[in-house]
Design an enzyme around this catalytic site. Structure first.
Site, PDB file in Angstrom:
ATOM      1  N   ASP A 453       4.965   4.828 -16.949  1.00 24.30           N
ATOM      2  CA  ASP A 453       5.645   5.971 -16.342  1.00 24.30           C
ATOM      3  C   ASP A 453       5.379   7.213 -17.194  1.00 24.30           C
ATOM      4  O   ASP A 453       4.943   7.107 -18.343  1.00 24.30           O
ATOM      5  CB  ASP A 453       7.164   5.737 -16.310  1.00 24.30           C
ATOM      6  CG  ASP A 453       7.544   4.670 -15.296  1.00 24.30           C
ATOM      7  OD1 ASP A 453       6.831   4.543 -14.305  1.00 24.30           O
ATOM      8  OD2 ASP A 453       8.553   3.979 -15.509  1.00 24.30           O
ATOM      9  N   ASP A 755      11.755   1.753 -14.925  1.00 26.70           N
ATOM     10  CA  ASP A 755      13.153   2.018 -15.282  1.00 26.70           C
ATOM     11  C   ASP A 755      14.101   1.886 -14.098  1.00 26.70           C
ATOM     12  O   ASP A 755      15.289   1.679 -14.274  1.00 26.70           O
ATOM     13  CB  ASP A 755      13.303   3.401 -15.933  1.00 26.70           C
ATOM     14  CG  ASP A 755      12.674   4.504 -15.091  1.00 26.70           C
ATOM     15  OD1 ASP A 755      12.465   4.285 -13.880  1.00 26.70           O
ATOM     16  OD2 ASP A 755      12.399   5.586 -15.639  1.00 26.70           O
ATOM     17  N   ASP A 759      11.612  -0.667  -9.335  1.00 30.24           N
ATOM     18  CA  ASP A 759      10.483  -1.094 -10.172  1.00 30.24           C
ATOM     19  C   ASP A 759      10.506  -2.598 -10.438  1.00 30.24           C
ATOM     20  O   ASP A 759       9.541  -3.138 -10.981  1.00 30.24           O
ATOM     21  CB  ASP A 759      10.501  -0.360 -11.525  1.00 30.24           C
ATOM     22  CG  ASP A 759      10.094   1.098 -11.393  1.00 30.24           C
ATOM     23  OD1 ASP A 759       9.270   1.392 -10.520  1.00 30.24           O
ATOM     24  OD2 ASP A 759      10.617   1.938 -12.151  1.00 30.24           O
TER      25      ASP A 759
END
Length: 1037
Positions: A453, A755, A759
């Site tokens: 990310d 997070d 996901d």
């Protein structure tokens, strides 16, 4: 060997099949000295299936309670509620309801009982708590005494003496103890006290030393795992107590606590819904039902262990710990055990193969010694004449054969993996990485791709509004002067609408802390926008946003990439506000607001101008958001929030700087052969700007949006994925697709960060799932293998470094142990065949076994990583575990040691000029001492299998240094002071010096071996055994 290991001892790092697990267990067979110890960290599959059956039974019971009982209660309206009897202890403590009654209300979803007690407000009064201010901290102990603590029954910890008992279960040690006991009895009968008991007592003392050292090592390991388990269970939740918000551990929750839940949280106890928006609960972990449940004031029951799928809410805790169904379920789950790791399985295979060879050699050695003894006896006195000494001699032969099995069956190999992993996990925890699954630590060493990310991982996650565009004017924020500047640009009406949008359409909230100061709780993006609003609030004279009331909320999630709210504004009108990804919100708008507060149509030209503003912000690495509103007429749908017809208010650019050290960490990855890909929900220009700054996005790389990526065919994916470096405006499904294709199309070992709740599938699919400890939800953490506690990309590199260290350390230990195995087996076997006696006694072999097993594992399996490990490619899938470099070192050192020991055995007296009655004893002691010091120096050689400089970092690895010094010191004690037990005699300083010199020559042998290149097989051009070719010349030195 490798083909046998692949066939029987190959196991995937995640979610191995029961068939594969049973296959390797079956292949191990009976070649195990101590099943209790060797398989301590291996789950019992039969017990696990029993636990799964028990879990399904509990889930079925819960499902019946939730669905069948609820349906029955709907029809049985005629049944009146019986009078409720209040328990005396609850009444004495000042409560009007007992723990069992509270537990039954929520577990059976008994709406009639809830109404009988006055609903949620009635329950709150009966448990003496304010729904606004929460409970008083001074009442915690009373509540825990009356209603229970929020903890579940766990397996008790194993004591040190249990590990001692486990170590004593070794079959060979038990046989040796029996032999020692018989030796003592026969020795006392033939040689008298105390001489007759030395041999037997020496073996017993050696066994006790082995047992104690083994038990201490295992016990310390268990304490490390216990500390890691405690860290895994540290989950904190937001509550209101004493009138202010605070974070507490879920284990400190009590009945009466007011808990704040948001998307991704796990419900920490049974409770009742107080208030909230769009609150969806996933009950699959508890009931097995995959359909999410909508929670509202009409259906207020919340069960511990369920997960928040969408929305946010306040909950009143009414049942905790073992009174909840989750508590009873957790009790069974704690008995399942964790899956074994691929390295553990592979080393079980190596131990099995070597064990079979050792068993054959031990049997042959015993038979050769016995046959030679019988032939000598037949020739000298005949086979019909027997003395007690003869029985003692045969018993000693048997003890030597059993001791050879002790040395030859390397029980320590699989356990060395556990030791190394436990050590690595402890160090990683200190470095802000919590490893949840053992296998993840070793798998990370093979990672060749990291999908990361952007926000919070590559960037600091400390966001502030840096620029804004409003009424066709773009400005930079100037701290305190921003509010005055904005007021001079726009009318009061525009400012009022802007502040309404900021304060009403937010997932953050301003709360009062313990110190009386106000703080903002929420995601960094939301916090930045709210802080911007608070700066502007001072110049707003109308303050109309205080008079608004929320009617409906659609919280932000990573799929929709927007947040919407329906609000009743001052005067009774209804207005919708929307905030989110710039391009998405702009598409929903057909008007914009001008500086006077009037709406004007959005022409194509104005849309193009606004897109240029958005792209300019994005190219400056700013996260862009659009704010919009829509005034509703009387015909609006109260159950939904509109998705078009909005009026654009402003574009906001939020700055989130790149973390210090990220660029260097990315360069480290590239040098280590690890590809870093950025997968983000941000604007593509923002993503490219940050990726360039981090060193991820290069000139020949590819950046694309999720919408384009997901439209590609498998053939197109095959072409573009190798070049793909940035995936922007992506959905969680895009991340999952990328991970799946990398693993299946390209056979890569993939690590992925995440997070959010959405996901979870990608984290589960990846070889290594890395959840963020600060920004990550509980759902993401639960599906991850590693939790990055500080959300820092550099920490991920540390995990990769330790993963490589674990693998290489185990290889070093295997190389060292196999060398000792080969030499010990060959020396005893050849000597038995030629001389009829074994040069190394049972006591001496037990000491050698401890050097190469427990102490060797401690020294080599716990070495910290060095920077050189990140300058070689990742360990490839399917590579040979015992590499050609290792075989070269093993064979070379074995030949040198066998040559030296052979010369000493057959011509040692003459070479050393030994004469006198104790010449044989001195020679045998010298051989034993030489053998041990060869292992001590070979242990140093094993610190690096390729490089010549093996002393680098020696003193930073204090465990290695301590083990080395302790081994040498105890060897001096054995030779000089424990001769009666170890069959040794003291040596003069000349012989000591010569012994150490012969051992030290093995280091010169190692240098020569490392200069000989390990040839690659001609049939495989791609197999590099996980190592780069050995460099030559001065660079290698």
């Amino acid at each position: 060997m490798e083909s046998y290991l692949r066939e029987h001892f190959e196991l995937p790092p995640k979610n191995p099949s029961v068939e594969a697990q049973r296959r390797w267990r079956s292949a191990v067979g009976q070649i195990v000295k101590n099943r209790r110890r060797r398989f301590r960290h291996v789950p019992d599959l039969d017990k696990r299936s029993e636990v799964e059956a028990k879990k399904r039974k509990i889930q079925e019971k819960i499902r019946v309670a939730l669905y069948v009982q609820k349906a029955a209660l709907t029809f049985i309206e005629a049944v009146a509620k019986k009078d409720y009897k209040l328990p005396k202890e609850a009444k004495d403590a000042g409560f009007d309801i007992g723990a069992d009654e509270l537990a039954s209300i929520v577990s059976s979803h008994d709406i009639k009982s809830l109404k009988f007690h006055g609903g949620v407000e009635g329950i709150s009064r009966k448990v003496s708590v304010s729904l606004d201010d929460g409970l008083k901290s001074s009442d915690l102990s009373i509540r825990q005494n009356i209603f229970g603590v929020n903890r579940y029954i766990e397996k008790p910890s194993r004591s040190f003496w249990m590990f001692v008992w486990d170590a004593l279960q070794d079959l060979t040690l038990i046989i040796l103890m029996v032999c020692a006991a018989i030796s003592v009895v026969v020795g006392l009968a033939t040689e008298g006290w105390p001489k007759g008991m030395y041999d037997g007592l020496g073996i017993i003392l050696s066994i006790l030393l082995v047992v104690v050292v083994t038990a201490v090592s295992d016990y310390k390991q268990s304490l490390q795992f216990k500390a890691l388990d405690a860290e895994k269970k540290k989950i904190f939740i937001q509550v209101t107590r004493d009138g202010y918000r605070q974070k507490v551990s879920i284990y400190d929750l009590v009945v009466g606590d007011v808990v704040h839940l948001s998307i991704g949280d796990q419900v920490p106890a049974d409770g009742l819904f107080i208030s909230g928006y769009s609150f969806l609960i996933d009950e699959s972990s508890l009931s097995g039902e995959s359909e999410p449940v909508y929670i509202s004031e009409e259906k207020p029951f919340l069960l511990a262990g369920t997960k928040v799928q969408d929305g946010s809410a306040k909950m009143l805790v009414i049942s905790v710990g073992m009174r909840t169904e989750w508590g009873r379920l957790m009790e069974t789950l704690s008995q399942g055990g964790e899956d074994e790791t691929p390295l553990q399985v592979k080393l079980n295979g190596v131990a099995t193969i070597i064990g079979k060879i050792g068993l054959a050699f031990a049997t042959l050695t015993f038979l050769v010694l016995l046959v030679r003894f019988l032939i000598d006896k037949a020739v000298s006195v005949g086979l019909l004449t027997w003395h007690p000494d003869d029985a003692l001699t045969i018993l000693n032969y048997f003890a030597i054969a059993v001791t050879i099995i002790v040395v030859a069956v390397p029980e320590g190999l699989p356990l060395a993996v556990t030791l190394s992993l436990a050590f690595a996990m402890k160090k990683l925890m200190d470095d802000k990485a919590l490893v949840r699954h053992l296998s993840a630590c070793e798998t990370m060493g093979s990672a060749c791709c990291i999908c990361t990310d952007k926000t919070g991982t590559l960037t600091t996650n400390h966001m502030v509004v840096d620029k804004y565009w409003i009424c066709e004017v773009s400005k930079s924020c100037k701290g305190e002067g921003t509010a005055d500047e904005l007021k001079s640009l726009v009318s009061e009406k525009v400012l009022s609408i802007l502040l309404q949008c900021i304060f009403q359409n937010t997932g953050s909230e301003v709360v009062r802390g313990k110190d009386g100061k106000n703080t903002i709780l929420g995601s960094p993006t939301e916090t930045a926008v709210l802080e911007f609003g608070l700066h502007l609030e001072g110049v707003d004279t109308q303050r109309q946003h205080h008079d608004c009331r929320k009617l409906k909320v659609e919280p932000f999630n990573s799929v929709k990439k927007k947040m919407s709210v329906l609000v009743s504004v001052c005067g009774g009108d209804v207005r919708a506000f929307c905030k989110g990804a710039s391009e998405i919100i702009l598409q929903m708008c057909d008007k914009m607001i001008d500086s006077n507060g009037n709406t004007v149509p959005l022409s194509e030209e104005k849309i193009k101008d606004i897109m240029n503003v958005i792209n300019n912000f994005a190219c400056e690495a700013l996260r862009t958001l659009c704010l919009a509103f829509k005034d509703m007429d009387d015909s609006y749908d109260a159950d939904g929030i509109p998705i078009d017809g909005y009026t654009l208010i402003a574009v906001i650019g939020i700055k989130d700087p790149v973390r210090p050290g990220v660029k260097e960490a990315v360069q480290t990855c590239i040098a280590a052969g690890i590809t870093v890909r950025m997968v983000t929900g941000d604007n593509i220009n923002t993503a490219k700007a940050i990726a360039k700054e981090c060193g991820i996005f290069t000139d020949d790389g590819l950046a694309m949006e999720g919408s384009e990526f997901r439209s590609k065919s498998p053939e197109e994916m095959k072409t573009l994925i190798p070049k793909l470096q940035v995936l922007a405006r992506s959905l969680p499904l895009d991340k999952h697709t990328l991970v799946t294709n990398l693993r299946k199309m390209f056979d890569e070992v993939v690590a992925v960060t995440g997070d959010g709740t959405n996901d979870a599938p990608a984290l589960h699919e990846a070889d290594i799932g890395l959840a963020m400890g600060i920004a990550g939800t509980e759902v993401a953490k639960e599906n991850a293998d590693v939790i990055v506690m500080d959300d820092n990309f550099s920490t991920i590199i540390n995990v990769a470094k330790w993963g490589r260290a674990v693998y290489i350390n185990i290889q070093k230990f295997v190389q060292f142990q196999l060398t000792v195995n080969v030499v010990a087996l060959m020396v005893n076997f050849v000597s038995a065949c030629i001389t009829g006696s074994a040069p190394l006694t049972a006591v001496q072999l037990l000491w050698v076994n401890m050097i190469m097993d427990t102490l060797g594992a401690l020294a080599l399996a716990t070495e910290p990583p060095n920077d050189e490990m990140m300058k070689r490619p990742p360990i490839s899938k399917g590579q040979h575990f015992i590499t050609r470099t290792m075989w070269k070192n093993i064979m070379g050192q074995s030949i040198y040691q066998l040559a030296v020991l052979g010369v000493l055995m057959f011509d040692g007296k003459q070479l050393l000029k030994l004469t006198g009655p104790n010449a044989d004893a001195v020679l045998n002691t010298f051989i034993f001492n030489t053998f041990v010091f060869c292992q001590v120096f070979n242990e140093i050689n094993s610190r690096d299998m390729e490089k010549i400089n093996v002393f680098r970092g020696l003193f930073s690895s204090w465990i290695f240094a301590v083990v080395l010094v302790a081994t040498a010191a105890f060897q001096v004690v054995i030779v000089e002071f424990l001769g009666a037990f170890a069959s040794t005699v003291p040596l003069n300083w000349h012989l000591w010096l010569l012994t150490i010199l012969i051992g030290a020559i093995s280091m010169i042998v190692a240098v020569i071996l490392k200069c000989i290149p390990a040839e690659k097989p001609k049939f495989s051009a791609h197999d590099t055994d996980g190592y780069e070719p050995l460099s030559g010349g001065p660079e290698m030195v």
